[in-house]
Design an enzyme around this catalytic site. Structure first.
Site, PDB file in Angstrom:
ATOM      1  N   GLN A 158      -9.815  -5.179  -6.072  1.00 44.57           N
ATOM      2  CA  GLN A 158      -9.043  -4.016  -5.643  1.00 44.57           C
ATOM      3  C   GLN A 158      -9.945  -2.886  -5.167  1.00 44.57           C
ATOM      4  O   GLN A 158      -9.686  -2.258  -4.134  1.00 44.57           O
ATOM      5  CB  GLN A 158      -8.170  -3.510  -6.791  1.00 44.57           C
ATOM      6  CG  GLN A 158      -6.929  -4.332  -7.040  1.00 44.57           C
ATOM      7  CD  GLN A 158      -5.887  -3.537  -7.810  1.00 44.57           C
ATOM      8  OE1 GLN A 158      -5.396  -2.528  -7.340  1.00 44.57           O
ATOM      9  NE2 GLN A 158      -5.563  -3.995  -9.000  1.00 44.57           N
ATOM     10  N   PHE A 212       0.813  -1.223   0.000  1.00 43.35           N
ATOM     11  CA  PHE A 212       0.000   0.000   0.000  1.00 43.35           C
ATOM     12  C   PHE A 212       0.845   1.271   0.000  1.00 43.35           C
ATOM     13  O   PHE A 212       0.410   2.319   0.458  1.00 43.35           O
ATOM     14  CB  PHE A 212      -0.953   0.022   1.207  1.00 43.35           C
ATOM     15  CG  PHE A 212      -1.658  -1.279   1.441  1.00 43.35           C
ATOM     16  CD1 PHE A 212      -2.520  -1.796   0.490  1.00 43.35           C
ATOM     17  CD2 PHE A 212      -1.450  -2.003   2.590  1.00 43.35           C
ATOM     18  CE1 PHE A 212      -3.177  -3.001   0.696  1.00 43.35           C
ATOM     19  CE2 PHE A 212      -2.085  -3.213   2.812  1.00 43.35           C
ATOM     20  CZ  PHE A 212      -2.958  -3.706   1.853  1.00 43.35           C
ATOM     21  N   ARG A 248     -10.022   0.658 -19.992  1.00 45.38           N
ATOM     22  CA  ARG A 248     -10.381  -0.754 -20.174  1.00 45.38           C
ATOM     23  C   ARG A 248      -9.978  -1.545 -18.936  1.00 45.38           C
ATOM     24  O   ARG A 248      -8.852  -1.423 -18.450  1.00 45.38           O
ATOM     25  CB  ARG A 248      -9.681  -1.357 -21.397  1.00 45.38           C
ATOM     26  CG  ARG A 248     -10.256  -0.930 -22.733  1.00 45.38           C
ATOM     27  CD  ARG A 248      -9.588  -1.708 -23.868  1.00 45.38           C
ATOM     28  NE  ARG A 248      -9.842  -3.135 -23.766  1.00 45.38           N
ATOM     29  CZ  ARG A 248      -8.889  -4.080 -23.763  1.00 45.38           C
ATOM     30  NH1 ARG A 248      -7.620  -3.732 -23.829  1.00 45.38           N
ATOM     31  NH2 ARG A 248      -9.217  -5.346 -23.695  1.00 45.38           N
ATOM     32  N   GLY A 265      -5.838   2.641 -14.324  1.00 42.57           N
ATOM     33  CA  GLY A 265      -5.448   1.906 -13.120  1.00 42.57           C
ATOM     34  C   GLY A 265      -6.549   1.992 -12.089  1.00 42.57           C
ATOM     35  O   GLY A 265      -7.279   2.985 -12.020  1.00 42.57           O
ATOM     36  N   GLY A 269      -6.024   0.755  -8.585  1.00 45.26           N
ATOM     37  CA  GLY A 269      -5.559   0.510  -7.225  1.00 45.26           C
ATOM     38  C   GLY A 269      -5.883   1.620  -6.246  1.00 45.26           C
ATOM     39  O   GLY A 269      -6.305   1.363  -5.120  1.00 45.26           O
ATOM     40  N   GLU A 270      -5.690   2.880  -6.669  1.00 42.11           N
ATOM     41  CA  GLU A 270      -5.857   4.004  -5.751  1.00 42.11           C
ATOM     42  C   GLU A 270      -7.291   4.536  -5.728  1.00 42.11           C
ATOM     43  O   GLU A 270      -7.797   4.942  -4.681  1.00 42.11           O
ATOM     44  CB  GLU A 270      -4.919   5.153  -6.143  1.00 42.11           C
ATOM     45  CG  GLU A 270      -3.580   4.754  -6.691  1.00 42.11           C
ATOM     46  CD  GLU A 270      -2.551   4.417  -5.631  1.00 42.11           C
ATOM     47  OE1 GLU A 270      -2.714   4.845  -4.495  1.00 42.11           O
ATOM     48  OE2 GLU A 270      -1.576   3.713  -5.969  1.00 42.11           O
ATOM     49  N   ASN A 274      -9.011  -7.332 -16.144  1.00 39.23           N
ATOM     50  CA  ASN A 274      -9.557  -8.496 -15.426  1.00 39.23           C
ATOM     51  C   ASN A 274     -10.606  -7.965 -14.454  1.00 39.23           C
ATOM     52  O   ASN A 274     -10.278  -7.346 -13.443  1.00 39.23           O
ATOM     53  CB  ASN A 274      -8.443  -9.228 -14.672  1.00 39.23           C
ATOM     54  CG  ASN A 274      -8.932 -10.506 -14.002  1.00 39.23           C
ATOM     55  OD1 ASN A 274     -10.114 -10.679 -13.721  1.00 39.23           O
ATOM     56  ND2 ASN A 274      -8.008 -11.417 -13.741  1.00 39.23           N
TER      57      ASN A 274
END
Length: 764
Positions: A662, A264, A652, A726, A728-729, A655
């Site tokens: 996430q 993280f 896009r 992305g 993740g954040e 997965n």
């Protein structure tokens, strides 16, 4: 030592999909290829690699906050059975003296902390000695026997105590952009406006607390080569750091991180156990392991304590007239840690008058460091709570107010967005949540002893791309090995990269292995900022595309080639074959192609460089809309978050299963940030006191209810050749604000600091 890139590194366990997984497409839900290894214990982490002569090191931490070491008494520790050495600044191996050698790839401006370098103590809990023994138990016992005498000096801790002495930050940190210049005249516009708010916001210190403790294991070979298994978000960053600090050549050190049990952001920079374990290995010429305790995980960086002031103004019909956002955050005495806290307030909403300010206060604490969505997690929080408050002043629904001020281009520089589907996030999230049924007035609904409230907020994060290399090797038996020195911190990198390669080459997923976590592999950026898919994924696709072109040339050169006059654009790679697009029965299996060409394997490499000339013409960001329901028992001050809908536009989605995981995990952390997490310091001691998972409160299963993740369709070829951004954040940004706004809707009480603990909720 130069590791292979064309074969799987035997010391690493590279996971592959189960047999029979077959042909999969990007954009579908694919189970993790490393899932079986993780649940069966086959996956090994930094503290799980063994050597016959392995020694164990335990860190001794300072008990003062500022001063210098006068003396050590190590006699009792050295007298214990099994103890080999106590290393201090007095007897450590040679280290470089210039600050520059201690700067890792993400270091901020200033002079990095140098463990065991001299007698100076700059923060409470900094390492002052390392006890090395045959067993961990012996080292731990002996560490408690080391006596250190200090000359203590007065210290300053606690941001709110020193807000009167801020300074402008150096700003020398990769990825950091200072606030833009003022647009218009924000203060005058605020003064002249009909509706306005002026509010202060505060967020306390948070610590990362990943499940895997920070650890490093050095396996020393007979020739002196060091193979280091490190908990890090970049094997190459750790190797860079170790090589420079100790004056070792690239060939003398290999760093590996095949599995990382969460990070993280805590693993972006090398933590102090890494140089300490290398010191021990060099001094004793043995293999050594150092593992931090959970308490020691609170002695290095954290999300910085931050104070903010937001002034917003609007006309009576709800048009924003002014945005003024100032933030002051803590940093250490030796580095200027910076993050983009206020910049987001210049990007989210259309406004002609915007002023943003960011300052630091240096304290006698360890440097803060990036934590998931650094800057945005609390910067956007303040803006979004302020927007909610202003919406009530103008008498508009909070969502309608945001739509009224929707920015079609970046307000501060008028650049167009590469893609922006935030409207669709609002629409789809609101529909799924049922927002249209929300009463405007607070305290409108009570069930039993609980007031029910609905809140929402916007999320934003950068869509970044860096540079990376990837290698793709097709073997004669049809196996594809793709390599890059990427990192998987539990986000699904193994799976996503293998899926990209498998689809590009037309191979079943179980025939593809993606190799990461070794500093000798092709260069990859540090795994951070939600950039790995856009960066490494694009490099993987590029390597596979080059490989396809090479294979096509080989196929054309065969004596009985099925493609004597075809061009590359005329063929496709599908189901293990290269075939004509218009005559699909005409082609050749890849397992037949290489033997026919009398080749055992074919390799291609690709260097991904962002197209900066194109990208600089756009604002690149991911967006989200977060809707939540809370239930508040005012008598006890308890808040339950019973529903969350997070609608995300992130290009896009490669997965959908790992991406949704996430985002839902980030929502859990957002709930934890909103209601639970804060590290408490005793300022008389300058020490964090609740330094354990028993006292540092995090959300648990009972705190989490329904989480619904929506991915809005988006395809961004400016950000990456994959069209991906992305995720993740972005999942954490806006969650705490939505909860705060829902608490207000439930109770009519505005809580402007996090965490929103029962005592704050109960206050009038």
């Amino acid at each position: 030592m130069s590791g292979p890139t064309t074969e799987l590194i035997p010391e690493l366990r590279t996971p592959v999909a189960d047999a029979g997984t077959g042909y999969v497409k990007t954009g579908t839900a694919v189970s993790r290829v490393d899932g079986r290894d993780k649940v069966t214990g086959a996956a090994r982490y930094a503290a799980e690699f063994q050597a016959d002569d392995l020694l164990h090191g335990v860190v001794v931490n300072s008990t003062i906050t500022k001063g210098r070491i006068i003396s050590f008494d190590t006699s009792a520790a050295l007298a214990q059975p099994g103890v080999v050495e106590v290393i201090t600044y007095l007897n450590r191996p040679k280290m470089r003296s210039f600050d520059l050698f201690y700067k890792d790839m993400t270091a901020p401006g200033g002079a990095p902390f140098r463990p065991l370098y001299d007698e100076q103590v700059v923060s409470n809990g900094q390492p002052v000695a390392l006890v090395v023994a045959d067993t961990f138990e012996a080292a731990r016992h002996a560490a408690a026997l080391v006596t250190v005498r200090y000359a203590e000096e007065p210290h300053e801790t606690g941001l709110l105590n020193y807000l009167s002495r801020p300074h402008k930050p150096k700003g020398l940190k990769a990825g950091y952009t200072p606030p833009p210049d003022e647009k218009g005249h924000a203060e005058q516009a605020w003064q002249d406006a009909d509706c306005k708010i002026d509010a202060e916001y505060y967020s306390g210190v948070e610590h990362h607390n990943p499940m895997e403790l920070f650890a490093s294991t050095v396996l020393r070979a007979a020739d002196g080569h060091l193979t280091i298994y490190d908990k890090t978000q970049s094997s190459q960053n750790s190797r860079w750091y170790v090589s420079r600090v100790f004056g070792l050549s690239k060939s003398e050190v290999t760093v590996r991180n095949p599995y990382v049990g969460g990070a993280f952001g805590a693993g972006l920079r090398p933590q102090y156990q890494l140089p300490l374990v290398v010191m021990a290995a060099l001094k004793l010429q043995r293999s050594v392991r150092v593992v931090m305790t959970r308490q020691q995980m609170f002695t290095f960086g954290h999300r910085p304590e931050t104070w903010q002031r937001v002034k917003l103004a609007a006309s009576r019909d709800g048009v924003l007239q002014a945005i003024a956002h100032d933030a002051t955050a803590e940093t250490s005495r030796f580095e200027d840690y910076v993050e983009a806290v206020v910049n987001w307030s210049g990007q989210l909403y259309a406004c002609e008058n915007i002023r943003l300010g960011y300052q630091l206060v240096d304290l006698d604490q360890f440097s803060p460091m990036d934590m998931r969505a650094p800057g945005a997690a609390h910067g956007v929080h303040a803006l979004e709570v302020a927007m909610d408050e202003l919406s009530y002043q103008v008498g508009m629904d909070p969502l309608a107010f945001r739509l009224k001020n929707y920015a079609e281009s970046n307000p501060v520089d008028d650049l167009p967005y590469s893609t922006k589907e935030l409207r669709a996030c609002y629409a789809q999230g609101a529909e799924r949540f049922g927002w249209s049924r929300r009463p405007l007035a607070p305290r409108s609904r009570k069930e039993g002893t609980e007031w029910v409230g609905w809140g929402m907020a916007t999320g934003i994060w950068d869509a970044m791309q860096m540079f990376a290399r990837a290698s793709a090797v097709l073997h004669a038996d049809g196996r594809l090995v793709v390599s890059s020195a990427a990192t998987d911190i539990g986000t699904g990198t193994y799976t996503v990269m293998a899926t990209i390669a498998a689809e590009e080459m037309g191979l079943p997923l179980e025939h593809v292995a993606f190799q990461l976590g070794d500093s000798t592999l092709p260069v990859a950026p540090i795994e951070g900022g939600s950039s790995h898919v856009a960066t490494v994924g694009s490099a993987v696709q590029g390597a596979c595309e080059k490989l396809k072109k090479t294979l096509f040339k080989l196929a054309r050169q065969l004596p009985d080639s099925p493609f004597p006059k075809a061009r590359f654009a005329d063929v496709e790679f599908v189901e293990g074959r290269v075939r004509l697009r218009r005559e699909q029965e005409t082609g050749i299996a890849l397992t037949a192609l290489l033997p026919a060409a009398e080749m055992a394997k074919v390799e291609e490499k690709y260097l991904l460089l962002p197209n900066m000339l194109q990208q600089r013409k756009y604002t690149r960001a991911v967006h989200s809309a977060v809707f939540c329901e809370v239930r508040v028992d005012e008598e006890f001050g308890t808040v339950r978050v019973t529903r969350v809908v997070s609608a995300v536009a992130a290009g896009r989605i490669i997965n959908t299963k790992t991406a949704a995981s996430q985002v839902s995990g980030a929502v859990v952390w957002g709930i934890s940030q909103a209601l639970h997490e804060e590290t408490q310091m005793d300022h008389a001691l300058g020490r964090f006191m609740n330094h354990s998972l028993g006292e540092y409160h995090v959300a648990v299963n009972a705190d989490i209810h329904d989480i619904d993740v929506i991915f809005v369709q988006e395809d961004d070829r400016i950000v990456s050749r994959l069209g991906a951004k992305g995720v993740g954040e972005i999942g954490i940004v806006g969650v705490a604000a939505a909860i705060s706004n829902a608490i207000y809707h439930a109770t009519g009480k505005r809580v402007r600091s996090t965490p929103m603990t029962p005592d704050k909720v109960m206050q009038d």
